[in-house]
Motif scaffolding. Structure first.
Motif, PDB file in Angstrom:
ATOM      1  N   TYR A 150       0.816  -1.124   0.109  1.00  0.00           N
ATOM      2  CA  TYR A 150       0.215   0.053  -0.236  1.00  0.00           C
ATOM      3  C   TYR A 150       1.168   1.277   0.133  1.00  0.00           C
ATOM      4  CZ  TYR A 150      -3.576  -3.379   0.556  1.00  0.00           C
ATOM      5  OH  TYR A 150      -4.438  -4.363   0.539  1.00  0.00           O
ATOM      6  N   LEU A 151       0.793   1.992  -0.831  1.00  0.00           N
ATOM      7  CA  LEU A 151       1.632   3.155  -1.110  1.00  0.00           C
ATOM      8  C   LEU A 151       1.048   4.525  -0.721  1.00  0.00           C
ATOM      9  CD1 LEU A 151       3.315   0.977  -2.972  1.00  0.00           C
ATOM     10  CD2 LEU A 151       3.442   3.163  -4.577  1.00  0.00           C
ATOM     11  N   ARG A 152       1.774   5.144   0.097  1.00  0.00           N
ATOM     12  CA  ARG A 152       1.289   6.542   0.514  1.00  0.00           C
ATOM     13  C   ARG A 152       2.295   7.639   0.340  1.00  0.00           C
ATOM     14  NH1 ARG A 152      -2.591   8.867   3.929  1.00  0.00           N
ATOM     15  NH2 ARG A 152      -4.034   7.403   3.781  1.00  0.00           N
ATOM     16  N   GLY A 153       1.678   8.667  -0.298  1.00  0.00           N
ATOM     17  CA  GLY A 153       3.059   9.743  -0.389  1.00  0.00           C
ATOM     18  C   GLY A 153       2.359  10.363  -1.773  1.00  0.00           C
ATOM     19  N   GLN A 154       3.417  11.271  -2.239  1.00  0.00           N
ATOM     20  CA  GLN A 154       3.145  12.101  -3.502  1.00  0.00           C
ATOM     21  C   GLN A 154       4.352  12.456  -4.101  1.00  0.00           C
ATOM     22  OE1 GLN A 154       1.597  16.069  -2.668  1.00  0.00           O
ATOM     23  NE2 GLN A 154       1.219  15.551  -0.587  1.00  0.00           N
ATOM     24  N   LYS A 155       4.164  12.424  -5.415  1.00  0.00           N
ATOM     25  CA  LYS A 155       5.213  12.826  -6.523  1.00  0.00           C
ATOM     26  C   LYS A 155       4.776  14.008  -7.272  1.00  0.00           C
ATOM     27  CE  LYS A 155       7.543   8.917  -5.278  1.00  0.00           C
ATOM     28  NZ  LYS A 155       8.948   9.069  -4.900  1.00  0.00           N
ATOM     29  N   ARG A 156       5.954  14.873  -7.649  1.00  0.00           N
ATOM     30  CA  ARG A 156       5.695  16.058  -8.181  1.00  0.00           C
ATOM     31  C   ARG A 156       6.390  16.268  -9.597  1.00  0.00           C
ATOM     32  NH1 ARG A 156       8.133  21.396  -5.414  1.00  0.00           N
ATOM     33  NH2 ARG A 156       6.061  22.342  -4.945  1.00  0.00           N
ATOM     34  N   PHE A 157       5.703  17.100 -10.628  1.00  0.00           N
ATOM     35  CA  PHE A 157       6.191  17.277 -11.767  1.00  0.00           C
ATOM     36  C   PHE A 157       6.394  15.972 -12.590  1.00  0.00           C
ATOM     37  CE2 PHE A 157       9.053  20.412  -9.476  1.00  0.00           C
ATOM     38  CZ  PHE A 157       8.245  21.416  -9.649  1.00  0.00           C
ATOM     39  N   ILE A 158       5.220  15.092 -12.378  1.00  0.00           N
ATOM     40  CA  ILE A 158       5.619  13.687 -13.345  1.00  0.00           C
ATOM     41  C   ILE A 158       4.581  13.873 -14.504  1.00  0.00           C
ATOM     42  CG2 ILE A 158       4.509  11.390 -13.304  1.00  0.00           C
ATOM     43  CD1 ILE A 158       6.517  12.621 -10.630  1.00  0.00           C
ATOM     44  N   VAL A 159       5.581  13.998 -15.636  1.00  0.00           N
ATOM     45  CA  VAL A 159       5.124  13.827 -16.942  1.00  0.00           C
ATOM     46  C   VAL A 159       4.459  12.780 -17.148  1.00  0.00           C
ATOM     47  CG1 VAL A 159       5.876  13.639 -19.417  1.00  0.00           C
ATOM     48  CG2 VAL A 159       7.190  15.337 -17.991  1.00  0.00           C
ATOM     49  N   GLY A 160       3.116  12.874 -17.674  1.00  0.00           N
ATOM     50  CA  GLY A 160       2.154  11.829 -17.855  1.00  0.00           C
ATOM     51  C   GLY A 160       1.208  11.519 -16.524  1.00  0.00           C
ATOM     52  N   ALA A 161       1.170  12.606 -15.552  1.00  0.00           N
ATOM     53  CA  ALA A 161       0.489  12.214 -14.601  1.00  0.00           C
ATOM     54  C   ALA A 161      -0.836  12.350 -15.251  1.00  0.00           C
ATOM     55  CB  ALA A 161       0.664  13.576 -13.802  1.00  0.00           C
ATOM     56  N   GLU A 162      -1.062  13.298 -16.244  1.00  0.00           N
ATOM     57  CA  GLU A 162      -2.368  13.163 -16.874  1.00  0.00           C
ATOM     58  C   GLU A 162      -2.154  12.478 -18.300  1.00  0.00           C
ATOM     59  OE1 GLU A 162      -5.174  16.154 -16.796  1.00  0.00           O
ATOM     60  OE2 GLU A 162      -5.418  16.138 -18.988  1.00  0.00           O
ATOM     61  N   GLY A 163      -2.693  11.174 -18.342  1.00  0.00           N
ATOM     62  CA  GLY A 163      -2.537  10.117 -19.811  1.00  0.00           C
ATOM     63  C   GLY A 163      -1.808   9.039 -19.096  1.00  0.00           C
ATOM     64  N   ALA A 164      -0.812   8.918 -18.654  1.00  0.00           N
ATOM     65  CA  ALA A 164      -0.229   7.631 -18.526  1.00  0.00           C
ATOM     66  C   ALA A 164      -0.887   6.599 -17.831  1.00  0.00           C
ATOM     67  CB  ALA A 164       1.153   7.748 -17.629  1.00  0.00           C
ATOM     68  N   ASP A 165      -0.855   5.253 -18.214  1.00  0.00           N
ATOM     69  CA  ASP A 165      -1.697   4.173 -17.601  1.00  0.00           C
ATOM     70  C   ASP A 165      -1.007   3.739 -16.408  1.00  0.00           C
ATOM     71  OD1 ASP A 165      -3.779   3.949 -19.760  1.00  0.00           O
ATOM     72  OD2 ASP A 165      -1.883   3.727 -20.907  1.00  0.00           O
ATOM     73  N   TYR A 166       0.207   3.730 -16.481  1.00  0.00           N
ATOM     74  CA  TYR A 166       0.992   3.492 -15.254  1.00  0.00           C
ATOM     75  C   TYR A 166       2.457   4.229 -14.675  1.00  0.00           C
ATOM     76  CZ  TYR A 166       4.294   0.747 -17.927  1.00  0.00           C
ATOM     77  OH  TYR A 166       5.301   0.406 -18.935  1.00  0.00           O
ATOM     78  N   PHE A 167       2.735   4.091 -13.697  1.00  0.00           N
ATOM     79  CA  PHE A 167       3.848   4.854 -13.175  1.00  0.00           C
ATOM     80  C   PHE A 167       4.901   3.946 -12.347  1.00  0.00           C
ATOM     81  CE2 PHE A 167      -0.110   7.122 -12.690  1.00  0.00           C
ATOM     82  CZ  PHE A 167       0.012   8.330 -13.003  1.00  0.00           C
TER      83      PHE A 167
END
Ligand SMILES: Cc1cc2nc3c(=O)[nH]c(=O)nc-3n(C[C@H](O)[C@H](O)[C@H](O)COP(=O)(O)OP(=O)(O)OC[C@H]3O[C@@H](n4cnc5c(N)ncnc54)[C@H](O)[C@@H]3O)c2cc1C
Length: 415
Positions: A150-167
């Motif tokens: 279970y992941l908790r936290g945040q990541k910033r400036f992620i290219v594909g935050a909108e649009g990508a299917d997975y990270f």
């Protein structure tokens, strides 16, 4: 590009990529820059249809089994489309590297193959709001319960935050361990617990869907852990090769485009009754720009060949960091001079140079700032210096002894 240095196969690849680049609709570039498009899936799909994504990966996973050298040849060509498309193209190589080198056969089937085929969009989530340079200070946590994390936290400036299917997400799995030994990498599919909370208004490099991604107890099956638990340091170091080499090669392509526009302008535009290229103040800028680009290209190609040849990790890290730093600084200087050559019209949307300038500025910051590149370069150099001291004493002339007063030991004070 250095046609004379390329093999026939590499030249054909460059032509193939140029052909792909030529057909990218102008309107797509304009829409991205105007934030009307956030993540142009059709670009990825077309690149995939031409088998131009993930060139280094094995053919069974959709790639061509090529090397780093071929990849930088391709990236320089893609770079002329601007940094956002260069980035979307590169992400397949960056995220794919982690899966290809460290992933299980099942992960390669579920993630690498459909990514290279353009069926899945990928993103990498390293940077956190608390800072990107101090990567190992990551505070996103992953706790294991049964067959899931279970992941908790945040990541910033992620290219594909909108649009990508997975990270591809890095998270701390052992808070007690030293940072290098307590982080794991996960393939996190978009779904419950994965939220995009902010899309950034960017100076340039628009249209990549860069946002802040929040993980709120996002459930990730253990099958999506990449490599060993707590073993993500090795994955990070490996991923930094494509991360920084693609930045470097893409920036060269972008700057090449700016120089071409400015040089062509200088052969037509007149001032004081003569073409502006006749002024040394203009033509010497072109000369300096060409020299910078050729020097950057030389370093990037040599680095790619060194990595292809299997050079040791420390040397690879130093060369890759030098390439990223030098090529992106060169690109910035070249684009800046291109604007200067064009005078006022270069600052307008009549020519694309103002967009190249807005794009190029990011290259000095992302994929590790150029200050962080310096940190790595000097670190690896001093490390190799120590390691080679004994070897050097035997093999090389001791030049320090060539000074007239070299023997005055009392003057050689170090503390
Ligand atoms: C448009 C955009 C897209 C991006 N895409 C992605 C992405 O897809 N995925 C992702 O994970 N990240 C992404 N990034 C993040 C990017 O890699 C980071 O912004 C970068 O690594 C710097 O981190 P920071 O912004 O937190 O700056 P900080 O780490 O806060 O650094 C601030 C300043 O301090 C300097 N500094 C910090 N530490 C040192 C040191 N030890 N020595 C000398 N100077 C130092 C830095 O060089 C910089 O000048 C993106 C960023 C942007 C702007």
């Amino acid at each position: 590009m250095f046609g004379f240095m390329l093999t026939e196969e590499e030249k054909r690849l460059a032509e193939e990529v140029r052909d792909f680049v030529k057909q990218v609709p102008r309107q797509m570039l304009l829409d991205m820059d105007e934030n009307r498009v956030h993540y142009p899936k059709e670009f990825i799909k077309e690149a995939a249809a031409r088998r131009l994504l993930g060139l280094r990966f094995p053919p069974e996973y959709g790639g061509r089994g090529l090397g780093w050298t071929q990849e930088v040849v391709a990236l320089e060509e893609v770079g002329v489309l601007g940094m956002a498309l260069g980035c979307l193209y590169s992400l397949v190589s960056i995220v794919g590297e982690a899966v290809n080198v460290f992933g299980t056969p099942d992960q390669k089937e579920r993630f690498l193959l459909p990514t290279v085929r353009g069926e899945l969009g990928c993103a990498e989530a390293l940077t956190e709001p608390r800072g990107g340079s101090d990567f190992f200070g990551a505070t996103t946590v992953a706790r294991r319960e049964g067959g899931n994390y279970y992941l908790r936290g945040q990541k910033r400036f992620i290219v594909g935050a909108e649009g990508a299917d997975y990270f591809l997400v890095y998270a701390r799995t052992n808070p007690e361990a030293p940072p290098h030994k307590g982080i794991s990498a996960f393939l996190v599919e978009r779904g419950p617990g994965v939220k995009v909370e902010y899309l950034y208004g960017l100076m340039g490099t628009r249209g990549g869907g860069a946002g802040r991604v929040v993980f709120q107890d996002a459930q990730v099956p253990v099958e999506n852990l990449v490599g060993q638990e707590n073993g993500a340091a090795a994955i990070f170091y490996q991923m930094m090769i494509p991360e920084r080499m693609t930045s470097a090669a893409g920036a060269i392509g972008l700057a090449r485009a700016a120089l071409e526009v400015a040089a062509a302008y200088s052969t037509k535009r007149k001032a004081f009754g003569q073409k502006i290229k006749e002024f040394q103040g203009v033509s010497f800028k072109v000369a300096d720009s060409l020299t910078r680009l050729d020097a950057a290209r030389s370093l990037v190609y040599v680095t790619a060949r060194a990595v292809d040849a299997g050079v040791d990790g420390g040397t690879a890290r130093r060369l890759v960091s030098e390439s990223k730093k030098f090529a992106t600084q060169a690109a910035w200087d070249v684009v800046n001079d291109a604007m200067q050559i064009m005078g006022g019209i270069g600052y307008t949307s009549v020519y694309p140079v103002e967009k190249y300038l807005r794009d190029a500025r990011l290259a000095l910051i992302w994929t590790g700032t150029n200050e962080i590149m310096n940190l790595i370069i000097q670190h690896e150099y001093y490390r190799s210096l120590q390691a080679q001291e004994a070897e050097k004493a035997a093999a090389f002339r001791d030049v320090e002894q060539d000074a007239a007063a070299a023997g005055d030991r009392e003057e050689k004070v170090y503390e």
